[in-house]
Design a protein around this motif. Sequence first.
Motif, PDB file in Angstrom:
ATOM      1  N   GLU A 151       0.746  -1.121   0.000  1.00  0.00           N
ATOM      2  CA  GLU A 151      -0.404  -0.165  -0.242  1.00  0.00           C
ATOM      3  C   GLU A 151       0.485   1.598  -0.238  1.00  0.00           C
ATOM      4  O   GLU A 151       0.289   1.651  -0.796  1.00  0.00           O
ATOM      5  N   GLU A 152       1.619   1.157   0.844  1.00  0.00           N
ATOM      6  CA  GLU A 152       2.511   2.399   0.202  1.00  0.00           C
ATOM      7  C   GLU A 152       3.416   2.399  -0.190  1.00  0.00           C
ATOM      8  O   GLU A 152       3.731   3.761  -1.048  1.00  0.00           O
ATOM      9  N   ARG A 212       2.609   1.950  -3.786  1.00  0.00           N
ATOM     10  CA  ARG A 212       0.959   2.143  -4.251  1.00  0.00           C
ATOM     11  C   ARG A 212       1.348   3.577  -4.527  1.00  0.00           C
ATOM     12  O   ARG A 212       0.987   4.455  -4.787  1.00  0.00           O
ATOM     13  N   THR A 213       0.663   4.275  -3.016  1.00  0.00           N
ATOM     14  CA  THR A 213       0.549   5.471  -2.744  1.00  0.00           C
ATOM     15  C   THR A 213       2.270   6.263  -3.294  1.00  0.00           C
ATOM     16  O   THR A 213       1.654   7.225  -3.643  1.00  0.00           O
ATOM     17  N   MET A 251       1.994   6.424  -7.334  1.00  0.00           N
ATOM     18  CA  MET A 251       1.066   7.693  -7.850  1.00  0.00           C
ATOM     19  C   MET A 251       1.025   8.964  -7.197  1.00  0.00           C
ATOM     20  O   MET A 251       0.397   9.626  -7.956  1.00  0.00           O
ATOM     21  N   GLU A 252       1.576   9.129  -6.290  1.00  0.00           N
ATOM     22  CA  GLU A 252       2.321  10.779  -5.858  1.00  0.00           C
ATOM     23  C   GLU A 252       3.004  10.997  -6.913  1.00  0.00           C
ATOM     24  O   GLU A 252       3.101  12.419  -7.336  1.00  0.00           O
ATOM     25  N   ARG A 281       7.112   5.930   8.293  1.00  0.00           N
ATOM     26  CA  ARG A 281       5.286   5.370   8.024  1.00  0.00           C
ATOM     27  C   ARG A 281       5.118   5.042   8.017  1.00  0.00           C
ATOM     28  O   ARG A 281       3.487   4.604   8.614  1.00  0.00           O
TER      29      ARG A 281
END
Length: 395
Positions: free
Chosen positions: A114-115, A117-118, A121-122, A207
């Motif tokens: 998830e990290e 992917r985030t 995307m950013e 994070r």
Amino acid sequence: MSQKNQAQSLQEELTCAICYDLFRDPVMLECMHHFCKECIQSYWDRCSRVATCPQCRQEFPARSFRPHYLVAGVVETVRKASSEEHRRRIQKMSGELNVKIRAEFEHLHHVLEEEERTVLMELAREEEQWVIRLQGESARLEQGIYELKKNMERIQQNLEKLENSVLLEVENVAVRPPMEVEALPAFRLEQHMDKYDGPLQYIFWRRMLKSVDPAPAPLTFDPESAHPNLILTKDLTSVTEREKPYPVSSSSSRFLKCVNVLARQSFESGRHYWEVWVGNKAKWDLGVAASSIDRKAKVKLCSENGYWALRLRGNSEYWAAATPQMRLEPRRMVKKVGVLLDCKESKVAFYDAEDMSHLFTFHQVTACKFYPFFSTCFSDGNKNAEPMRICHLSH
């Protein structure tokens, strides 16, 4: 009687009353009591007078006994069955641990994915914004070049009309000012690169901490519970002991006989973890205390009194405050202790927080409410003056 109770009863019948283990080379005395051959010989060697049976006290001046091969055969059968049962239990426990460990790693993989992917995307959004901005700047540059070409053509036409006129008269030719175009500074792109060119693993690890359960709890000391000899820092994360008591307010929560202090936070359910820096202190106590503990009297640290704690004495002797106390042998000097309270599993576990090696676990831990517990122990001059500190993530 159930099969389980029958097996337990049989095992008790085949247990030596001296060593409390299954018979080894069982022998029978004339009084019909059975013992391990080595156990009864050692027992009789310690008898100062006439040898007797350890159970019925019948005297045996000749110290005679005879082997009991039938009992020996039954014992071996029970021993093998017991070993098989232990093997099955170990396999079952190993399977359960395997499932649990896989589940924990799957959770971490999911969090990491998830990290990832985030972040990607950013990065894609920022890339798109930069491309749009660059396209805009490129369009402005093209427009500026077009305007400059037009101005140059107009100047060329005016110069041709003037032909042999004095060159100074060129200054009077009307020329449209060129379009101002601000170039995109290169250092802004470098800043964009620098954002994703740092210690990425550490950044993402920090994070991920918000998704770790349980993460180290940001505990603080409770001043109302602190013994009068204890000094707390303003941020309530560090404590040390002084020789003389300090005038403090009267409080039903305060320890009066032992230099103890509790955390402000209490727990009734869930899983909670915290870390305590003990550094080079020569002695300390820490762990978990029940809300029902006696704070006015000097009591022994043990589960019966509502304490589940680890202790250090004499710089190097680590003890679990169990009944009886258990000596621990960590691989190195423990400077940072991790404490896990699992209310659901009713256990308190301790770790060397610098490498997360396991130190000890209390089971069957029960209370209405739990408090993190700390004791600096008396400083003995400067021998134990180093403070004890609750660790937060920023530390």
